[in-house]
Motif scaffolding. Sequence first.
Motif, short mmCIF file in Angstrom:
data_model
loop_
_atom_site.label_atom_id
_atom_site.label_comp_id
_atom_site.label_asym_id
_atom_site.label_seq_id
_atom_site.Cartn_x
_atom_site.Cartn_y
_atom_site.Cartn_z
N TYR A 8 -16.42 31.46 -27.70
CA TYR A 8 -17.24 30.25 -27.82
C TYR A 8 -16.37 29.08 -28.30
O TYR A 8 -16.39 27.99 -27.74
CB TYR A 8 -18.38 30.54 -28.81
N LYS A 9 -15.60 29.34 -29.34
CA LYS A 9 -14.73 28.29 -29.92
C LYS A 9 -13.71 27.82 -28.90
O LYS A 9 -13.44 26.63 -28.78
CB LYS A 9 -13.99 28.85 -31.14
N GLU A 10 -13.15 28.78 -28.18
CA GLU A 10 -12.10 28.44 -27.21
C GLU A 10 -12.67 27.56 -26.09
O GLU A 10 -12.09 26.55 -25.70
CB GLU A 10 -11.51 29.72 -26.63
N VAL A 11 -13.86 27.94 -25.57
CA VAL A 11 -14.47 27.15 -24.48
C VAL A 11 -14.81 25.75 -25.00
O VAL A 11 -14.55 24.75 -24.33
CB VAL A 11 -15.72 27.85 -23.90
N LYS A 17 -11.53 18.88 -25.15
CA LYS A 17 -10.22 18.29 -24.82
C LYS A 17 -10.27 17.65 -23.42
O LYS A 17 -9.81 16.53 -23.21
CB LYS A 17 -9.15 19.38 -24.87
N ALA A 18 -10.89 18.36 -22.48
CA ALA A 18 -10.98 17.84 -21.11
C ALA A 18 -11.78 16.54 -21.09
O ALA A 18 -11.41 15.56 -20.43
CB ALA A 18 -11.63 18.89 -20.20
N PHE A 19 -12.87 16.51 -21.86
CA PHE A 19 -13.73 15.33 -21.93
C PHE A 19 -13.02 14.17 -22.63
O PHE A 19 -13.29 12.99 -22.34
CB PHE A 19 -15.01 15.70 -22.69
N GLY A 20 -12.08 14.52 -23.53
CA GLY A 20 -11.38 13.53 -24.35
C GLY A 20 -10.60 12.51 -23.55
O GLY A 20 -10.20 11.46 -24.07
N PHE A 90 -20.81 20.07 -24.98
CA PHE A 90 -19.81 21.12 -25.24
C PHE A 90 -20.51 22.44 -25.61
O PHE A 90 -20.10 23.51 -25.19
CB PHE A 90 -18.86 20.72 -26.37
N ARG A 91 -21.59 22.31 -26.38
CA ARG A 91 -22.30 23.52 -26.83
C ARG A 91 -22.87 24.29 -25.64
O ARG A 91 -22.77 25.51 -25.55
CB ARG A 91 -23.41 23.15 -27.81
N LEU A 92 -23.46 23.55 -24.70
CA LEU A 92 -24.05 24.20 -23.52
C LEU A 92 -22.99 24.98 -22.76
O LEU A 92 -23.16 26.15 -22.42
CB LEU A 92 -24.64 23.14 -22.58
N MET A 93 -21.86 24.30 -22.51
CA MET A 93 -20.79 24.93 -21.74
C MET A 93 -20.27 26.15 -22.48
O MET A 93 -20.03 27.21 -21.88
CB MET A 93 -19.70 23.88 -21.53
N ALA A 94 -20.11 26.02 -23.81
CA ALA A 94 -19.58 27.15 -24.60
C ALA A 94 -20.55 28.33 -24.54
O ALA A 94 -20.13 29.48 -24.39
CB ALA A 94 -19.36 26.70 -26.04
N ASN A 95 -21.84 28.06 -24.64
CA ASN A 95 -22.81 29.17 -24.58
C ASN A 95 -22.85 29.81 -23.20
O ASN A 95 -22.84 31.05 -23.08
CB ASN A 95 -24.21 28.69 -24.98
N PHE A 96 -22.90 29.01 -22.15
CA PHE A 96 -22.94 29.60 -20.79
C PHE A 96 -21.72 30.50 -20.56
O PHE A 96 -21.84 31.61 -20.06
CB PHE A 96 -23.00 28.51 -19.71
N CYS A 97 -20.54 29.99 -20.94
CA CYS A 97 -19.30 30.74 -20.64
C CYS A 97 -19.09 31.91 -21.60
O CYS A 97 -18.33 32.83 -21.29
CB CYS A 97 -18.09 29.82 -20.67
N ILE A 102 -19.57 33.79 -16.32
CA ILE A 102 -19.02 32.56 -15.73
C ILE A 102 -17.95 32.02 -16.68
O ILE A 102 -18.09 32.14 -17.91
CB ILE A 102 -20.12 31.52 -15.43
N GLU A 103 -16.88 31.47 -16.10
CA GLU A 103 -15.76 30.95 -16.88
C GLU A 103 -15.61 29.47 -16.60
O GLU A 103 -16.02 28.99 -15.52
CB GLU A 103 -14.46 31.65 -16.45
N LEU A 104 -14.93 28.76 -17.48
CA LEU A 104 -14.65 27.34 -17.22
C LEU A 104 -13.90 27.16 -15.90
O LEU A 104 -14.16 26.22 -15.16
CB LEU A 104 -13.80 26.75 -18.36
N SER A 105 -13.01 28.09 -15.60
CA SER A 105 -12.21 27.98 -14.36
C SER A 105 -13.10 28.09 -13.11
O SER A 105 -12.71 27.64 -12.03
CB SER A 105 -11.12 29.04 -14.33
N ASP A 106 -14.30 28.67 -13.25
CA ASP A 106 -15.22 28.79 -12.10
C ASP A 106 -15.79 27.43 -11.67
O ASP A 106 -16.42 27.33 -10.61
CB ASP A 106 -16.38 29.74 -12.41
N PHE A 107 -15.61 26.41 -12.50
CA PHE A 107 -16.12 25.07 -12.15
C PHE A 107 -15.12 24.28 -11.30
O PHE A 107 -15.46 23.26 -10.74
CB PHE A 107 -16.47 24.28 -13.42
N LYS A 108 -13.88 24.78 -11.25
CA LYS A 108 -12.82 24.04 -10.55
C LYS A 108 -13.03 24.09 -9.03
O LYS A 108 -13.30 25.17 -8.48
CB LYS A 108 -11.46 24.66 -10.91
N ASN A 109 -12.94 22.93 -8.40
CA ASN A 109 -13.11 22.81 -6.94
C ASN A 109 -14.46 23.32 -6.44
O ASN A 109 -14.55 23.83 -5.33
CB ASN A 109 -11.99 23.55 -6.19
N LYS A 110 -15.47 23.21 -7.27
CA LYS A 110 -16.80 23.67 -6.86
C LYS A 110 -17.75 22.48 -6.71
O LYS A 110 -17.55 21.44 -7.35
CB LYS A 110 -17.37 24.64 -7.90
#
Length: 301
Positions: A8-11, A17-20, A90-97, A102-110
Motif C-alpha cells: 500500500y505504502k509503495e503504491v 511521485k508520478a502526480f508530483g 492516491f488512497r484509491l490507487m493504493a487500495n485497488f493495487c 491489478i498493478e500500477l504497471s497495468d495502467f501503462k498504455n491502456k
Amino acid sequence: MLNKKSKYKEVWKTAEKAFGKFTTDQLVGVNKEEFRAYVESRINEITPETEGYSEAEMERQRDLSIKFHWGHDHDFGDFKLAGKMRKRHFRLMANFCTYFPIELSDFKNKDVFDIGCWTGGTTLLLTALGSRVLATEEVNKYADMTSYLIKSFGLDQKAKVLRASLYECNSEDFYDKFDIVYFPGVLYHLTDPVIALRHLYNACKIGGTILVESFGIDSDEPICRFDGSLVYGTGDKESLTRSGWNWFIPSASTLERMLREAGFEEIESLFFKESSRIYAYAKKATWNGICRAGLSQPDIK
Ligand SMILES: C[S@@+](CC[C@H](N)C(=O)[O-])C[C@H]1O[C@@H](n2cnc3c(N)ncnc32)[C@H](O)[C@@H]1O
C-alpha cells in the motif's frame, strides 16, 4: 513478496511521485500567473447557467453542483490547492493495487474510462501512469476545469474530457473501448446503479476490468440504504458545503450482485468498516446478456 502494508505504502508513494510532476514549471502555452489566476478565479464560483438548471430548480440541486469546490489536493509548486477529498486519488490507487489483482504497471498504455472526474486529480494521475484517458463528468464547471488542466499540461494526446453524465455514454462510440473502467466515488450518487454498471460493462473491452469504490453499509445481507437528495451529511447550507445527495448505498454483497447483473464476472469486494467504503474489482470476461424485465432503459445493449 511485500506484505499488504508495505505494498500500500509503495503504491501510494509511486502514485504521489508520478502526480508530483504537475507543477507550474511544466505548463505548456500558458504562463504561471495566468494559470494560477484562472484556476483560483473558478473556486467558489456559482454559475447556474453553466450547469443548465432553471432558477426554479436551484433549491433542489446539490451544493457541490452549484458552487465550485476543488476535488483532490494539488501542489502546483508555486501554489497549493486543498481538495475536499484531500489525497483520495492516491488512497484509491493504493487500495485497488494492494487488495485486487491489478498493478500500477497495468495502467501503462491502456485505455481508461475515468467516471466522475471532479477537478481532474485522478485524470492527471492516470495519464502520469501512462494511460490514455477519457474522463466524463456531469457537472460542467468541473469537466471544464479538467479540460483546462489537460490543455495546460500539454496532455491533449493523452486525455479528453466529456461534459456528460455517464448515462449519456451509451453509443457505439463507447462500446468495447476501454481496458479499465475507473469508477470510484460515483455509484451512490446514481439513481439507477444497475443501468450505470451496464453502460460501463458495455464500455469495457472483453477482458477489461472495472474498479469500483463506493460509500457502503456494513451488512452481510444484500441490502441498500436509500437516502435520496434530501439527506445531508457534513457542511452547511449557507456556505453550500453539504455532503449528501446519495441515492442507493449498498452493502458489499449488494454491489457484487449489481456487478453480476450488469454482466461482470470474477467479482471481488472488500468493505472497510472504519471509512464505510466498499472497493470492488470485476472483469468483463465474456459478453453476457442482461435481464430485461423492469429495465428503466429497455433498449440498452
Ligand atoms: C465524490 S466525487 C468522486 C471523484 C473521483 N471519482 C474520486 O473518486 O475521487 C463524484 C464525482 O462524480 C460526478 N458525478 C456524479 N454523478 C455522475 C454521473 N451520472 N455522470 C458523471 N459524473 C457524475 C460528480 O459531479 C463528482 O464530480
